[in-house]
Write a protein that holds these residues in place. Structure first.
Motif, PDB file in Angstrom:
ATOM      1  N   THR A 151       0.838  -1.196   0.000  1.00 16.07           N
ATOM      2  CA  THR A 151       0.000   0.000   0.000  1.00 16.07           C
ATOM      3  C   THR A 151       0.871   1.242   0.000  1.00 16.07           C
ATOM      4  O   THR A 151       2.003   1.205   0.490  1.00 16.07           O
ATOM      5  N   THR A 152       0.365   2.321  -0.526  1.00 13.69           N
ATOM      6  CA  THR A 152       1.076   3.596  -0.502  1.00 13.69           C
ATOM      7  C   THR A 152       0.423   4.558   0.473  1.00 13.69           C
ATOM      8  O   THR A 152       1.104   5.228   1.241  1.00 13.69           O
ATOM      9  N   ASN A 153      -0.885   4.598   0.464  1.00  9.79           N
ATOM     10  CA  ASN A 153      -1.594   5.572   1.289  1.00  9.79           C
ATOM     11  C   ASN A 153      -2.422   4.944   2.408  1.00  9.79           C
ATOM     12  O   ASN A 153      -3.218   5.617   3.042  1.00  9.79           O
ATOM     13  N   TYR A 165      -2.281   0.745  -8.917  1.00  7.41           N
ATOM     14  CA  TYR A 165      -1.801   2.069  -9.316  1.00  7.41           C
ATOM     15  C   TYR A 165      -1.484   2.018 -10.804  1.00  7.41           C
ATOM     16  O   TYR A 165      -0.574   1.299 -11.213  1.00  7.41           O
ATOM     17  N   HIS A 179       0.618  -3.066  -6.396  1.00  9.77           N
ATOM     18  CA  HIS A 179       1.677  -2.394  -5.644  1.00  9.77           C
ATOM     19  C   HIS A 179       2.979  -3.199  -5.700  1.00  9.77           C
ATOM     20  O   HIS A 179       2.977  -4.421  -5.584  1.00  9.77           O
ATOM     21  N   ARG A 180       4.075  -2.509  -5.862  1.00 13.15           N
ATOM     22  CA  ARG A 180       5.409  -3.113  -5.986  1.00 13.15           C
ATOM     23  C   ARG A 180       5.710  -4.104  -4.856  1.00 13.15           C
ATOM     24  O   ARG A 180       6.243  -5.188  -5.089  1.00 13.15           O
ATOM     25  N   ASP A 181       5.383  -3.745  -3.612  1.00 15.24           N
ATOM     26  CA  ASP A 181       5.694  -4.634  -2.484  1.00 15.24           C
ATOM     27  C   ASP A 181       4.929  -5.951  -2.566  1.00 15.24           C
ATOM     28  O   ASP A 181       5.468  -7.007  -2.219  1.00 15.24           O
ATOM     29  N   LYS A 233      -0.117  10.539  -0.912  1.00 13.61           N
ATOM     30  CA  LYS A 233       1.256  10.643  -1.401  1.00 13.61           C
ATOM     31  C   LYS A 233       1.281  10.475  -2.910  1.00 13.61           C
ATOM     32  O   LYS A 233       0.504   9.716  -3.470  1.00 13.61           O
ATOM     33  N   GLY A 234       2.202  11.156  -3.554  1.00 11.55           N
ATOM     34  CA  GLY A 234       2.409  10.998  -4.989  1.00 11.55           C
ATOM     35  C   GLY A 234       1.790  12.115  -5.800  1.00 11.55           C
ATOM     36  O   GLY A 234       0.694  12.593  -5.496  1.00 11.55           O
TER      37      GLY A 234
END
Length: 179
Positions: free
Chosen positions: A11-13, A58, A63-65, A129-130
């Motif tokens: 997750t990013t946010n 995204y 997500h990359r992770d 973010k972003g």
């Protein structure tokens, strides 16, 4: 099933993390010990009898992770029950219809013989973010489109399969929603 379940996420946010916490809460309530952890921090999954992997979407990519977690643990994941979930549409579409996994997630599912996948709505709000995320919010396209009743119902289906050892067939937590 008596062992622990890992619910891991990219997750990013924070939206996908909150979904993972809700899923783990349902499993725990149903008597299945469950833990959550960010996918980028999990080093070993041997202590878990089943794994659920979630990733925020995204630009049409998981997500990359989450992607890296699956690649890193491919062999171990193939030896236990695995489910995937995605979060991301910033509209009500995920609650209105089945949204199939993006192609890379479909390939990852095939690689580990995942029992199912579901896409939930996402959340993108002020403070995201972003650069692109901020632009989306600024243009009024953000919001919270997660349906926690639907998320919890899916988690109940997974719990039922874990308790009964059933597959992802009709009425299971397999491909798509059967709520």
């Amino acid at each position: 099933m008596t062992g622990k379940v890992l619910v891991t996420y990219g997750t990013t946010n924070g939206s996908t993390a909150e979904i993972a916490e809700a899923v783990a809460g349902v499993l725990t309530k149903d008597g299945i010990p469950a833990e959550t952890a960010p996918a980028g921090t999990v080093k070993d999954i041997t202590a878990y009898d089943a794994v659920l992997v979630g990733g925020g979407l995204y630009g049409g990519r998981w997500h990359r992770d989450a992607r890296r977690f699956v690649r890193r643990n491919r062999r171990a994941l193939a030896e236990r029950p695995v489910w995937f979930f995605s979060s991301g549409p910033l509209d009500p579409s995920a609650s209105e219809k089945d949204i199939p996994p993006v192609p890379a997630v479909r390939r990852a599912m095939d690689n580990v013989d995942a029992r199912g996948h579901v896409t939930f709505g996402g959340r993108l709000e002020e403070g995201a973010k972003g650069r692109i995320a901020k632009m989306i919010v600024r243009n009024g396209k953000g919001g919270d489109f997660r349906d926690f009743t639907e998320i919890e119902a899916w988690a109940e289906q997974v719990a039922g399969q874990l308790e009964g050892g059933g597959g992802a067939g009709e009425g299971g937590a397999g491909e798509g929603k059967t709520l």
